[in-house]
Write a protein that holds these residues in place. Structure first.
Motif, PDB file in Angstrom:
ATOM      1  N   ASN A   1      -2.637 -45.102 -34.417  1.00 34.08           N
ATOM      2  CA  ASN A   1      -3.777 -44.464 -33.758  1.00 34.08           C
ATOM      3  C   ASN A   1      -4.954 -45.433 -33.775  1.00 34.08           C
ATOM      4  O   ASN A   1      -5.917 -45.260 -34.511  1.00 34.08           O
ATOM      5  CB  ASN A   1      -4.135 -43.158 -34.475  1.00 34.08           C
TER       6      ASN A   1
ATOM      7  N   GLY B   1      -6.915 -38.732 -28.804  1.00 34.21           N
ATOM      8  CA  GLY B   1      -7.316 -37.440 -29.344  1.00 34.21           C
ATOM      9  C   GLY B   1      -8.786 -37.176 -29.131  1.00 34.21           C
ATOM     10  O   GLY B   1      -9.330 -37.414 -28.049  1.00 34.21           O
ATOM     11  N   ASP B   2      -9.475 -36.699 -30.184  1.00 26.82           N
ATOM     12  CA  ASP B   2     -10.881 -36.304 -30.031  1.00 26.82           C
ATOM     13  C   ASP B   2     -11.843 -37.287 -30.667  1.00 26.82           C
ATOM     14  O   ASP B   2     -12.939 -36.919 -31.088  1.00 26.82           O
ATOM     15  CB  ASP B   2     -11.109 -34.907 -30.612  1.00 26.82           C
TER      16      ASP B   2
ATOM     17  N   VAL C   1      -2.109 -37.264 -30.548  1.00 33.67           N
ATOM     18  CA  VAL C   1      -2.630 -38.520 -31.082  1.00 33.67           C
ATOM     19  C   VAL C   1      -1.467 -39.433 -31.446  1.00 33.67           C
ATOM     20  O   VAL C   1      -0.524 -39.024 -32.119  1.00 33.67           O
ATOM     21  CB  VAL C   1      -3.513 -38.275 -32.325  1.00 33.67           C
TER      22      VAL C   1
ATOM     23  N   SER D   1      -6.541 -32.451 -27.566  1.00 32.43           N
ATOM     24  CA  SER D   1      -7.201 -33.192 -28.640  1.00 32.43           C
ATOM     25  C   SER D   1      -6.265 -33.454 -29.810  1.00 32.43           C
ATOM     26  O   SER D   1      -6.510 -34.352 -30.622  1.00 32.43           O
ATOM     27  CB  SER D   1      -8.431 -32.419 -29.133  1.00 32.43           C
ATOM     28  N   ASP D   2      -5.180 -32.670 -29.912  1.00 32.42           N
ATOM     29  CA  ASP D   2      -4.247 -32.850 -31.024  1.00 32.42           C
ATOM     30  C   ASP D   2      -3.021 -33.685 -30.633  1.00 32.42           C
ATOM     31  O   ASP D   2      -2.034 -33.721 -31.361  1.00 32.42           O
ATOM     32  CB  ASP D   2      -3.805 -31.497 -31.584  1.00 32.42           C
TER      33      ASP D   2
ATOM     34  N   GLY E   1       5.081 -29.085 -29.981  1.00 32.08           N
ATOM     35  CA  GLY E   1       4.313 -30.235 -29.537  1.00 32.08           C
ATOM     36  C   GLY E   1       4.340 -30.413 -28.031  1.00 32.08           C
ATOM     37  O   GLY E   1       4.318 -29.442 -27.259  1.00 32.08           O
TER      38      GLY E   1
ATOM     39  N   ARG F   1       2.422 -32.124 -32.108  1.00 36.63           N
ATOM     40  CA  ARG F   1       1.027 -31.672 -32.078  1.00 36.63           C
ATOM     41  C   ARG F   1       0.517 -31.634 -33.510  1.00 36.63           C
ATOM     42  O   ARG F   1       1.166 -31.056 -34.393  1.00 36.63           O
ATOM     43  CB  ARG F   1       0.942 -30.275 -31.447  1.00 36.63           C
ATOM     44  N   ARG F   2      -0.590 -32.275 -33.738  1.00 36.76           N
ATOM     45  CA  ARG F   2      -1.101 -32.355 -35.106  1.00 36.76           C
ATOM     46  C   ARG F   2      -1.324 -30.959 -35.676  1.00 36.76           C
ATOM     47  O   ARG F   2      -1.940 -30.101 -35.056  1.00 36.76           O
ATOM     48  CB  ARG F   2      -2.409 -33.148 -35.149  1.00 36.76           C
ATOM     49  N   GLY F   3      -0.784 -30.752 -36.882  1.00 33.84           N
ATOM     50  CA  GLY F   3      -0.925 -29.466 -37.537  1.00 33.84           C
ATOM     51  C   GLY F   3       0.174 -28.484 -37.207  1.00 33.84           C
ATOM     52  O   GLY F   3       0.162 -27.354 -37.707  1.00 33.84           O
ATOM     53  N   ASP F   4       1.138 -28.868 -36.368  1.00 33.39           N
ATOM     54  CA  ASP F   4       2.229 -27.971 -35.982  1.00 33.39           C
ATOM     55  C   ASP F   4       3.552 -28.650 -36.313  1.00 33.39           C
ATOM     56  O   ASP F   4       3.893 -29.686 -35.751  1.00 33.39           O
ATOM     57  CB  ASP F   4       2.160 -27.671 -34.483  1.00 33.39           C
TER      58      ASP F   4
END
Length: 665
Positions: A617, A160-161, A102, A99-100, A564, A555-558
């Motif tokens: 996105n 993603g989600d 994107v 989900s992350d 990633g 990876r989103r947030g990392d």
């Protein structure tokens, strides 16, 4: 689903310490010969040489576990794509998409090997005299090297989600794209592509004598040859701009590149072609020869391009720098120009905080042939001597345009056709760059195989493809060339880093790898190099499956360097189908965590990028709407005329069409 072979940690390999205080790497099992390490004095005109013998190391677990590739399956990846993908939503056939994950993945490469084989729209006024035919049926329409094929772009947007209940009140519910991806595949409508499409035959033959020659062991190399364009400058029928080498997304703009001509600007969503671009007018001449590489400076959020005005006596390097809005930076109007010695054939480069780095091999020019024909195979030859490394101060740097040139000590293999991976500056000013180096001296036999599909046997492939290995170079702008060291002797291609480290010091590199260790074999698996722990890990698919260039997707947030994902195309030569595969960047050995069918067989291709920004996105509806518009415009014949795109905002583009006429489409 076929069973995947998951391989344990592979070994990298020591050739020599970069400097006395540096750590080395372990040697691949195939490297048993002596390898030279070079040092120079601080004066670049005085080159000294120091040799040593590398010790044989234990066998690589990865190389020992993988058998030879299925070359018939590999050669099936050189078949013309007759059906484009306008817009297709796909779900994974294996695993789940994170989900992350994107953003949008782009990849460019040749996809038409039988010229003029995409029929025009049914209601088009222009009808080709010859209909499309299967590859190989009409030899007069076949290109003589994969690199001569017309370029096409694959785009895959990972949603993603996003869920269907995200729709705004009053609007139609959007398509549920949770855990799905939207694919598109279109040819770049270059001027040459359109001309051959109109006629239904091959019109551009300027490189055919070169492709039939075997004068240079890397001249017709696979996958990317050293001879990439005819030497007659300008816009002419000798130099066919296929725009097939690289897709780059930056500043909300999508471009495709080819060495020897202008980039083409494409619609980022539908992949429809806007036309040739002079980068907002910064490139002054429409006939300018631009390079096939652009580099993003992650720290400054800028992008750099280059072009070379080639001539037999001397050449001119043009270096361009743009800000985050794709506008030329104010310093020096974003351009520096420097003179280079002799005929400079350079297709790649790297950037650091202050410099752009180029490597120029020394060429011998046959004056008479250059004057009469300008065919690379007849006019030039690669000399067996030291190549030159140019350290050029960027347009935005303090000493913009200043250049320091040093010799790279010769070890029997010219440093030509380098594939740069990344570069950075150390605290003392030393410039470090990693690159994949081609050794054509180990080629088996002639490199002039022009028979489609070129590589049905391993012997065929090895007769055309050079030995490739991973090297690190160190040079100081004042002190001169310092060292050249082999990181790994394994056969590797298409090296990349996490794009957030572009121009900065990196720890990890990823590359496509051959399945036979140090022996020449086509790109098939994915390998990761850890430069801190001096280790390498790899994953290989089945013998009939072949990965393309690996691409790092954050990876989103990392924000970690390997937190990633690695994404790549995977061509199944047995079934003649293609998938996108997703691997964890910190666990390459375990193989894909998800596979997504693309819907067609995508040829092997070259370089691409991943755009993780929010402006890449797009919702499925946006892509579908733009794709329908592109199809309508093509059906009405508006794409048949050559257009020239620019960044000035002049002219009506698809973005404008949707803004003004969106309710009618």
């Amino acid at each position: 689903m076929s069973k995947m072979r998951i391989l344990p940690l592979a070994f990298a390999a020591v050739v020599a310490p970069f400097l006395p205080q540096s750590q080395g790497f372990q040697l691949s099992p195939q490297t048993t010969a002596s390898i030279a390490r070079y040092q120079t004095s601080h004066l670049h005109s005085s080159v000294t040489e120091e040799s040593f013998t590398a010790q044989e190391q234990p066998h690589s677990a990865a190389a020992a576990s993988v058998g030879p590739p299925d070359m018939q399956a590999y050669s099936n990846g050189f078949k013309t794509v007759f059906d484009e993908i306008s817009c297709s939503l796909s779900s994974p056939s294996y695993g789940e998409l994170p989900s992350d994950l994107v953003g949008t993945y782009y990849k460019c490469g040749p996809a038409m090997f039988s010229a003029g084989s995409l029929p025009p729209p049914k209601n088009s006024l222009v009808k080709p005299k010859q209909p499309p035919v299967p590859d190989g049926q009409d030899p007069s329409r076949m290109v003589l090297h994969p690199f001569e094929g017309d370029g096409a772009v694959l785009a895959v947007t990972f949603h993603g989600d996003k869920k269907s209940d995200d729709a705004v009140d009053g609007e139609e519910p959007i398509v549920d794209t949770t855990g799905k991806a939207t694919a598109r595949f279109r040819y770049v409508r270059t001027n040459a592509f359109t001309n051959e499409r109109k006629k239904g035959k091959k019109l551009y033959t300027g490189m055919e004598s070169t492709r039939s020659s075997s004068t240079s062991s890397v001249g017709n190399d696979l996958p990317l040859p050293f001879y990439r364009h005819h030497l007659l400058p300008g816009l002419n029928k000798m130099r066919k701009n296929t725009s097939n080498t690289r897709a780059i997304y930056f500043g909300k703009k999508l471009l495709t590149l080819w060495s020897g001509g202008l980039p083409y600007k494409l619609d980022s969503l539908a992949l429809s072609t806007d036309g040739r671009s002079q980068l907002g007018g910064v490139v002054k001449r429409e006939e300018a020869a631009m390079g096939g590489k652009a580099v993003i400076d992650a720290k400054k959020n800028r992008i750099l391009f280059f072009g070379v005005d080639e001539d037999s006596g001397s050449s001119q390097l043009n270096l361009y720098e743009f800000n985050s809005k794709f506008q030329a930076i104010k310093d020096n109007d974003g351009v520096v120009q420097v003179k280079l010695p002799g005929l400079a054939m350079m297709y790649d480069f790297a950037v650091t905080d202050n410099f752009a780095v180029f490597v120029q091999p020394v060429l011998k020019v046959n004056g008479m042939q250059y004057m009469l024909s300008k065919e690379p195979g007849k006019s030039i030859s690669l000399e067996g001597e030291s190549s030159l490394v140019h350290i050029v101060a960027r347009p935005g740097s303090k000493n913009a345009g200043a250049m320091a040139t040093f010799q790279i000590p010769f070890d029997g293999v010219p440093d030509a056709n380098l594939q740069f991976i990344n570069a950075y500056e150390e605290e003392d000013g030393t410039v470090v760059f990693d690159a994949i180096r081609s050794d054509g001296t180990q080629s088996r036999g002639s490199s002039s195989n022009t028979q489609w599909p070129w590589a049905t046997t391993l012997d065929n492939y090895q007769s055309m493809a050079s030995k490739k290995s991973l090297w690190r170079y160190r040079v100081h702008p004042q002190k001169g060339f310092l060292s050249k060291d082999c990181i790994s002797n394994d056969q590797v291609y298409f090296g990349v880093v996490n794009s957030s480290t572009s121009g900065q010091k990196h720890r990890y590199m990823y590359a496509a790898a051959g399945a036979m260790g140090g022996e020449v074999a086509p790109p098939q698996g994915i390998t990761k190099f850890d430069l801190d722990s001096n280790s390498q890990e790899s994953w290989f698919p089945e013998s009939y499956e072949f990965c393309g260039e690996p691409m790092y997707a954050p990876r989103r947030g990392d924000d970690s360097e390997d937190g990633g994902y690695i994404i790549s195309t995977l061509f199944n030569g047995k079934e003649e189908s293609s998938e996108m595969i997703v691997l964890k960047a910190n666990d390459v050995t375990s193989g894909p965590i998800a596979r997504i069918p693309i819907g067609i067989a995508v040829p092997h291709g070259y370089h691409g990028c991943f755009a993780p920004t929010d402006d890449a996105n797009w919702a499925y509806e946006e892509i579908e709407r733009r794709a329908k518009l592109a199809d309508k415009m093509e059906t009405r014949g508006s794409m048949w005329n050559e257009v020239k795109s620019d960044f000035s905002g002049l002219g009506l583009r698809f973005d404008d069409m949707e803004e003004y006429f969106g309710d009618l489409m």
